[in-house]
Design an enzyme around this catalytic site. Structure first.
Site, mmCIF file in Angstrom:
data_model
loop_
_atom_site.group_PDB
_atom_site.id
_atom_site.type_symbol
_atom_site.label_atom_id
_atom_site.label_comp_id
_atom_site.label_asym_id
_atom_site.label_seq_id
_atom_site.Cartn_x
_atom_site.Cartn_y
_atom_site.Cartn_z
ATOM 1 N N ASP A 48 0.818 -1.223 0.000
ATOM 2 C CA ASP A 48 0.000 0.000 0.000
ATOM 3 C C ASP A 48 0.849 1.269 0.000
ATOM 4 O O ASP A 48 0.330 2.370 0.135
ATOM 5 C CB ASP A 48 -0.935 -0.002 1.218
ATOM 6 N N GLY A 49 2.174 1.125 -0.111
ATOM 7 C CA GLY A 49 3.031 2.312 -0.194
ATOM 8 C C GLY A 49 3.659 2.711 1.129
ATOM 9 O O GLY A 49 4.533 3.571 1.167
ATOM 10 N N GLU A 50 3.206 2.106 2.224
ATOM 11 C CA GLU A 50 3.812 2.452 3.518
ATOM 12 C C GLU A 50 5.260 1.967 3.563
ATOM 13 O O GLU A 50 5.619 0.980 2.927
ATOM 14 C CB GLU A 50 2.999 1.811 4.661
ATOM 15 N N ARG B 112 11.122 26.916 3.503
ATOM 16 C CA ARG B 112 10.617 28.239 3.106
ATOM 17 C C ARG B 112 9.311 28.604 3.803
ATOM 18 O O ARG B 112 8.787 29.690 3.625
ATOM 19 C CB ARG B 112 10.478 28.314 1.590
ATOM 20 N N LYS C 17 12.712 41.352 -5.520
ATOM 21 C CA LYS C 17 11.777 40.580 -6.326
ATOM 22 C C LYS C 17 10.378 40.639 -5.745
ATOM 23 O O LYS C 17 10.195 40.876 -4.546
ATOM 24 C CB LYS C 17 12.254 39.140 -6.467
ATOM 25 N N ARG D 152 6.880 38.292 -5.709
ATOM 26 C CA ARG D 152 6.353 36.975 -6.037
ATOM 27 C C ARG D 152 4.835 37.039 -5.958
ATOM 28 O O ARG D 152 4.286 37.378 -4.916
ATOM 29 C CB ARG D 152 6.901 35.963 -5.022
ATOM 30 N N GLY E 283 12.742 30.381 -11.559
ATOM 31 C CA GLY E 283 12.216 31.712 -11.869
ATOM 32 C C GLY E 283 13.090 32.830 -11.322
ATOM 33 O O GLY E 283 13.456 33.766 -12.050
HETATM 34 C C1 R5P Z 1 13.313 32.016 -1.649
HETATM 35 O O1 R5P Z 1 13.335 33.093 -1.050
HETATM 36 C C2 R5P Z 1 14.549 31.249 -1.947
HETATM 37 O O2 R5P Z 1 15.674 31.839 -1.397
HETATM 38 C C3 R5P Z 1 14.733 31.082 -3.440
HETATM 39 O O3 R5P Z 1 14.886 32.358 -4.012
HETATM 40 C C4 R5P Z 1 13.553 30.401 -4.056
HETATM 41 O O4 R5P Z 1 13.301 29.205 -3.383
HETATM 42 C C5 R5P Z 1 13.817 30.108 -5.511
HETATM 43 O O5 R5P Z 1 12.674 29.557 -6.049
HETATM 44 P P1 R5P Z 1 12.422 29.575 -7.615
HETATM 45 O O6 R5P Z 1 13.595 28.872 -8.252
HETATM 46 O O7 R5P Z 1 11.144 28.793 -7.780
HETATM 47 O O8 R5P Z 1 12.280 30.998 -8.033
#
Ligand code: R5P
Length: 329
Positions: free
Chosen positions: A55-57, A114, A210, A212, A243
């Site tokens: 079952d994956g356990e 994170r 940045k 997000r 990204g």
């Molecule tokens: C977030 O603040 C981390 O330090 C990285 O910048 C983030 O995890 C990078 O994620 P991604 O490659 O999806 O932009």
């Protein structure tokens, strides 16, 4: 028996340890890294005989006696993160029930890092929850590597050692023919990480800003610092979707950067991350082997540096009850 380290520190003999014999066990997350560490230390990896029930356990069955020994469990909680976390918990539980003398969880990549604080009401603090589970499962101490947020160390009420990749990156970058280097932090949160590499290279530092909108899309809205005509190295902890670093590389080019390289510790590389990096005109993406990279993703632009010698050195120092702090400097 433990052999001599291929690092600055020499093994001083098993009698130097107040703990039992040194044992290494790996989960399935990064057997190559565990194998490299075992090779450096000249210690055989103990097979936890990881099995799945229909079952994956997950089940483990450690054949050798662990009674009274000093056991290090090497398991980055990289994707599939939940599977690897559960493996770690079950191995730790098995070791505790097997009367291991002391158990250190070596977690070179810490999944859920994170989510180390609430940014909105009614959100979890998953990084703390993971820390609770790891100690509850039986870890007496932790060996961690480049946590997304240093505060996560404080989520543990057992001793932790937190290693940094800055020397590994700096030593490699010194070998490249880079001129007028600027180290770039992708955001304010990455400032200390970038500063550590910049200080080793006596280089100035620049910052990205940045925005997000969601987990998939990120915009670089500004860069502060001297990047025009300079060889820029973006120092990052994790590449997930790619990204952040690819957008930052494009923005650096627009601002006149001469060359753009990336030094990122944990190459999670989800989905089309590698394609994004390739199309961002990045000269080299320097990563480490905390997270395994599938064979098809290896090769240019990735350059993989091993953290095994540093982790091996830390393991032997912890085993022999010697200071680990020299490795932080
Ligand atoms: C977030 O603040 C981390 O330090 C990285 O910048 C983030 O995890 C990078 O994620 P991604 O490659 O999806 O932009």
């Amino acid at each position: 028996m433990i052999g001599r380290l291929q690092t600055a520190v020499e093994y001083t003999g098993t009698d130097a340890s107040p703990w039992g014999e040194l044992k290494l066990i790996s989960g399935s997350a990064n057997p190559k890294l565990a194998g490299r560490i075992a090779e450096i230390l000249d210690v055989q990896l103990t097979d936890p005989r990881l099995r799945h029930f229909p079952d994956g356990e997950i089940n483990v069955k450690i054949e050798d006696s662990m009674r009274g020994h000093d056991v290090f469990v090497i398991q980055p909680t990289s994707p599939p993160v939940n599977e690897h976390l559960m493996e770690l918990f079950i191995i730790l539980d098995a070791l505790r029930r097997a009367s291991a003398g002391r158990v250190t969880a070596v977690v070179p990549y810490y999944g859920y890092a994170r989510k180390e604080r609430k940014t909105q009401p009614r959100e979890p603090i998953s990084a703390k929850l993971v820390a609770n589970f790891i100690t509850l499962a039986g870890a007496d101490r932790l060996l961690l590597f480049d946590l997304h947020a240093e505060a996560i160390e404080g989520f543990f009420d057992v001793p932790t050692d937190h290693l940094s990749p800055h020397r590994i990156f700096a030593e490699y970058l010194k070998q490249l023919d880079l001129k007028h280097i600027t180290i770039v932090a992708p955001d304010a949160g990455g400032g200390r990480r970038a500063e550590a590499v910049a200080s080793d290279l006596a280089a100035p530092i620049a910052f990205g800003y940045k925005r997000r909108d969601d987990d998939q899309s990120v915009e670089v809205i500004a860069i502060s610092g001297d990047v025009k005509g300079r060889d820029c190295v973006v120092v990052e902890d994790i590449i997930t979707t790619g990204g952040t670093v690819s957008k930052l590389a494009v923005a650096l080019r627009k601002q006149g950067a001469n060359r753009v390289l990336i030094a990122a510790t944990h190459p999670v590389l989800s989905g089309d991350a590698l394609e994004k990096l390739k199309s961002a005109d990045v000269e080299e993406v320097i990563v480490t082997d905390t997270v395994p990279i599938p064979a098809e993703k290896m090769g240019s632009p990735l350059k993989v540096l091993s953290v095994a010698p540093l982790l091996a050195e830390a393991i032997i120092r912890v085993h022999e009850n010697r200071s680990v702090s020299e490795l932080f400097r």
